[in-house]
Design a protein around this motif. Structure first.
Motif, PDB file in Angstrom:
ATOM      1  N   ALA A   1       0.835  -1.206   0.000  1.00  0.00           N
ATOM      2  CA  ALA A   1       0.000   0.000   0.000  1.00  0.00           C
ATOM      3  C   ALA A   1       0.868   1.254   0.000  1.00  0.00           C
ATOM      4  O   ALA A   1       0.585   2.230  -0.716  1.00  0.00           O
ATOM      5  CB  ALA A   1      -0.934  -0.010   1.206  1.00  0.00           C
ATOM      6  N   LEU A   2       1.941   1.248   0.786  1.00  0.00           N
ATOM      7  CA  LEU A   2       2.815   2.419   0.870  1.00  0.00           C
ATOM      8  C   LEU A   2       3.511   2.694  -0.454  1.00  0.00           C
ATOM      9  O   LEU A   2       3.613   3.854  -0.891  1.00  0.00           O
ATOM     10  CB  LEU A   2       3.849   2.219   1.977  1.00  0.00           C
ATOM     11  N   THR A   3       4.008   1.652  -1.089  1.00  0.00           N
ATOM     12  CA  THR A   3       4.704   1.867  -2.359  1.00  0.00           C
ATOM     13  C   THR A   3       3.740   2.359  -3.444  1.00  0.00           C
ATOM     14  O   THR A   3       4.104   3.201  -4.270  1.00  0.00           O
ATOM     15  CB  THR A   3       5.417   0.579  -2.832  1.00  0.00           C
ATOM     16  N   TYR A   4       2.498   1.866  -3.414  1.00  0.00           N
ATOM     17  CA  TYR A   4       1.508   2.348  -4.383  1.00  0.00           C
ATOM     18  C   TYR A   4       1.229   3.826  -4.140  1.00  0.00           C
ATOM     19  O   TYR A   4       1.132   4.617  -5.088  1.00  0.00           O
ATOM     20  CB  TYR A   4       0.212   1.542  -4.285  1.00  0.00           C
ATOM     21  N   ILE A   5       1.092   4.207  -2.878  1.00  0.00           N
ATOM     22  CA  ILE A   5       0.852   5.612  -2.546  1.00  0.00           C
ATOM     23  C   ILE A   5       2.004   6.478  -3.039  1.00  0.00           C
ATOM     24  O   ILE A   5       1.792   7.528  -3.667  1.00  0.00           O
ATOM     25  CB  ILE A   5       0.661   5.773  -1.020  1.00  0.00           C
ATOM     26  N   ALA A   6       3.242   6.049  -2.777  1.00  0.00           N
ATOM     27  CA  ALA A   6       4.409   6.841  -3.168  1.00  0.00           C
ATOM     28  C   ALA A   6       4.482   7.028  -4.676  1.00  0.00           C
ATOM     29  O   ALA A   6       4.826   8.116  -5.165  1.00  0.00           O
ATOM     30  CB  ALA A   6       5.675   6.175  -2.648  1.00  0.00           C
ATOM     31  N   ARG A   7       4.153   5.986  -5.414  1.00  0.00           N
ATOM     32  CA  ARG A   7       4.285   6.053  -6.868  1.00  0.00           C
ATOM     33  C   ARG A   7       3.115   6.760  -7.547  1.00  0.00           C
ATOM     34  O   ARG A   7       3.189   7.081  -8.741  1.00  0.00           O
ATOM     35  CB  ARG A   7       4.445   4.640  -7.425  1.00  0.00           C
ATOM     36  N   ASN A   8       2.042   6.997  -6.806  1.00  0.00           N
ATOM     37  CA  ASN A   8       0.870   7.666  -7.376  1.00  0.00           C
ATOM     38  C   ASN A   8       0.482   8.901  -6.572  1.00  0.00           C
ATOM     39  O   ASN A   8      -0.663   9.346  -6.629  1.00  0.00           O
ATOM     40  CB  ASN A   8      -0.313   6.690  -7.431  1.00  0.00           C
ATOM     41  N   GLU A   9       1.448   9.460  -5.852  1.00  0.00           N
ATOM     42  CA  GLU A   9       1.154  10.581  -4.967  1.00  0.00           C
ATOM     43  C   GLU A   9       0.668  11.816  -5.712  1.00  0.00           C
ATOM     44  O   GLU A   9      -0.118  12.602  -5.174  1.00  0.00           O
ATOM     45  CB  GLU A   9       2.382  10.923  -4.115  1.00  0.00           C
ATOM     46  N   ASP A  10       1.090  11.992  -6.948  1.00  0.00           N
ATOM     47  CA  ASP A  10       0.659  13.164  -7.709  1.00  0.00           C
ATOM     48  C   ASP A  10      -0.854  13.228  -7.853  1.00  0.00           C
ATOM     49  O   ASP A  10      -1.437  14.308  -7.910  1.00  0.00           O
ATOM     50  CB  ASP A  10       1.312  13.169  -9.103  1.00  0.00           C
ATOM     51  N   SER A  11      -1.490  12.068  -7.915  1.00  0.00           N
ATOM     52  CA  SER A  11      -2.949  12.039  -8.037  1.00  0.00           C
ATOM     53  C   SER A  11      -3.641  11.753  -6.705  1.00  0.00           C
ATOM     54  O   SER A  11      -4.768  12.194  -6.478  1.00  0.00           O
ATOM     55  CB  SER A  11      -3.376  10.984  -9.072  1.00  0.00           C
ATOM     56  N   LEU A  12      -2.972  11.023  -5.814  1.00  0.00           N
ATOM     57  CA  LEU A  12      -3.605  10.629  -4.556  1.00  0.00           C
ATOM     58  C   LEU A  12      -3.545  11.714  -3.482  1.00  0.00           C
ATOM     59  O   LEU A  12      -4.514  11.909  -2.726  1.00  0.00           O
ATOM     60  CB  LEU A  12      -2.930   9.355  -4.013  1.00  0.00           C
ATOM     61  N   HIS A  13      -2.410  12.369  -3.348  1.00  0.00           N
ATOM     62  CA  HIS A  13      -2.205  13.377  -2.286  1.00  0.00           C
ATOM     63  C   HIS A  13      -2.509  12.807  -0.902  1.00  0.00           C
ATOM     64  O   HIS A  13      -3.146  13.444  -0.068  1.00  0.00           O
ATOM     65  CB  HIS A  13      -3.082  14.609  -2.542  1.00  0.00           C
ATOM     66  N   LEU A  14      -2.030  11.602  -0.672  1.00  0.00           N
ATOM     67  CA  LEU A  14      -2.252  10.959   0.625  1.00  0.00           C
ATOM     68  C   LEU A  14      -1.094  11.153   1.593  1.00  0.00           C
ATOM     69  O   LEU A  14      -1.298  11.142   2.813  1.00  0.00           O
ATOM     70  CB  LEU A  14      -2.504   9.454   0.436  1.00  0.00           C
TER      71      LEU A  14
END
Length: 476
Positions: free
Chosen positions: A373-386
């Motif tokens: 979950a963390l790696t997915y967040i890091a790689r998609n942070e531009d859209s997620l802003h989590l």
């Protein structure tokens, strides 16, 4: 065929690669933890896509509130940033001569941030529409959620505490209320209970005041009866000032109905009908509506403050939106796994997801799964802003004062969701190493106890371990 020399070169390169990213030796650091502690840990260099440290990464443990990382990601992927909880007032009748001829329908959908003041302002819109009497019944539509309002595995003797308040469809002021105890009386007499008038509950019991010598042997117990009646038993030492106790509302529907009736009376709107709890969703003409803050604001509060109410309201709402049917905690588990596996590629394997908050002792997750979950967040942070929702070491949220993280180079560098239960000290988040590379990490510590030193130096071994561990990761 490869020559012996070439084989040796390849083998040597493999050794160099393995040693370069095998990284940190965790076992010596884990000796800081008390005997009997279970540790699961994994860290990944996001920039280089390499695991730099791991220790029992596939051992199931209690995730506690790090579970909220799953909930936040699933909510982002399934509900979207525009999502808001809705609390609506409808009617199946019509307004004529200042009378509402028909039923008043109040539809709750689990808004975890709804206050009694906001509900009052919502009902006040009826008065603004000229309604002074309701010639019908009050229908509480709570059909968004179904089954128990607490997940399996929640500890029974915590259920009267506010952090365990039921995240029901009808949720007013976090389904929590406060009572003042006046123990400024002679030894041998009983405590007086002072209940704020806005709470439609009853608190009674016999709590005796004892001497300072007797106080260490005292215990206060809350016994919950039907219709939101609370009996307090036990004894306490004499207190010079009143002190407050908080309790979780048990019958959320009765609580909501009582508050609505009181507020209608306060607004001068006459109502003499019955209270009804229909099982099916109600339709009608919309009279007024309150919207919660949008999802990004709710997630920030949930992650920074580890808000259980928001987490479990979202947990079941994800299921309600996905399956278009009243959502139980069991359906929430199915929905969360489906969303995260299909949209984020997270493989849960034999993991157990019982709730969205992490309160349940039935939850079982390993560090490797949380890392996905963390790696997915890091790689998609531009859209997620989590990542901006994670607490920041030494700055805010639940790690603002965590002793192991409040000095350089960890101060303001580590952002992590905490997870704490009895004997559980977890972290899941990110940091930037000395080379400016992003590191994702998961720390699961279960079975932590310092025995007889529990009340004095409880956190000292934890602080030593975390401080050494994360400074070593920073230097990698």
């Amino acid at each position: 065929m490869l020559s012996i020399t070439k084989k040796l070169v390849i083998f040597g390169n493999l050794l160099l690669t393995t040693s370069a990213f095998a990284g940190l030796d965790i076992p010596p650091l884990s000796q800081e933890l008390p005997q009997g502690t279970s540790l699961g840990f994994i860290a990944q260099n996001i920039n280089q896509n390499q695991i730099i440290a791991e220790y029992n990464p596939q051992t199931f443990m209690l995730p506690a509130s790090t579970q909220k990382v799953f909930t936040a990601l699933a909510a982002k992927l399934s509900l979207g940033d525009q999502f808001r909880f809705q609390t609506s007032i409808l009617t199946n009748g019509n307004i004529q001569n200042n009378n509402l001829n028909g039923d008043l329908i109040v539809k709750f959908t689990g808004d975890p941030d709804l206050t009694s003041g906001q509900l009052y302002n919502l009902l006040a819109q009826l008065k603004q529409q000229g309604i002074s009497a309701i010639n019908g019944n009050l229908l509480l539509d709570t059909s968004t959620f179904t089954s128990h309002d607490r997940a399996s595995g929640w500890i029974w003797n915590d259920l009267s505490m506010c952090f365990n308040s039921p995240p029901a469809a009808a949720n007013i002021d976090n389904n929590c209320f406060y009572v003042d105890l006046d123990a400024n009386r002679p030894v041998g007499e009983s405590v007086r209970f002072n209940i704020p008038s806005q709470y439609p509950i009853q608190v009674f019991g016999q709590v005796s005041i004892v001497s300072a010598e007797e106080a260490p042997y005292c215990q206060l117990d809350a016994i919950v009866h039907d219709n939101n009646r609370y009996q307090i038993k036990g004894c306490i030492a004499r207190q010079s000032k009143p002190f407050g106790l908080s309790f979780a509302v048990q019958d959320t529907n009765a609580y909501a109905a009582a508050i609505i009736q009181r507020q209608l009376n306060r607004l001068g709107i006459r109502f003499n009908g019955k209270i009804q709890l229909p099982h099916k969703p109600q339709q009608g003409k919309l009279l007024a509506q309150h919207l919660s803050k949008p999802l990004p604001d709710l997630l920030k509060k949930m992650m920074k403050k580890s808000d259980n109410q928001i987490a479990d309201a979202l947990f079941r709402t994800i299921a309600y939106q996905l399956y278009n049917r009243p959502a139980s905690f069991q359906l929430g588990s199915i929905a969360l796994k489906r969303v995260l596996s299909s949209k984020a590629g997270i493989k849960f394997g034999h993991s157990v997801i019982a709730d969205g908050s992490g309160l349940s002792r039935h939850n079982l997750v390993d560090a490797q799964t949380m890392l996905q979950a963390l790696t997915y967040i890091a790689r998609n942070e531009d859209s997620l802003h989590l990542m901006e929702t994670f607490p920041i070491a030494g700055v805010d949220g639940t790690i603002s004062g965590r002793g192991s993280l409040i000095s350089e180079p960890l101060l303001k560098n580590v952002i992590a969701k905490t997870g704490s239960l009895k004997g559980v000290y977890n972290l899941a988040g990110f940091m930037t190493n000395a080379r400016g590379e992003k590191i994702a990490f998961v720390q699961f510590i279960n079975g932590y106890s310092t025995g007889e030193l529990e009340n004095k130096t409880k956190r000292a071994p934890l602080v030593q371990f975390e401080s050494r561990l994360y400074k070593a990761i920073y230097a990698q």
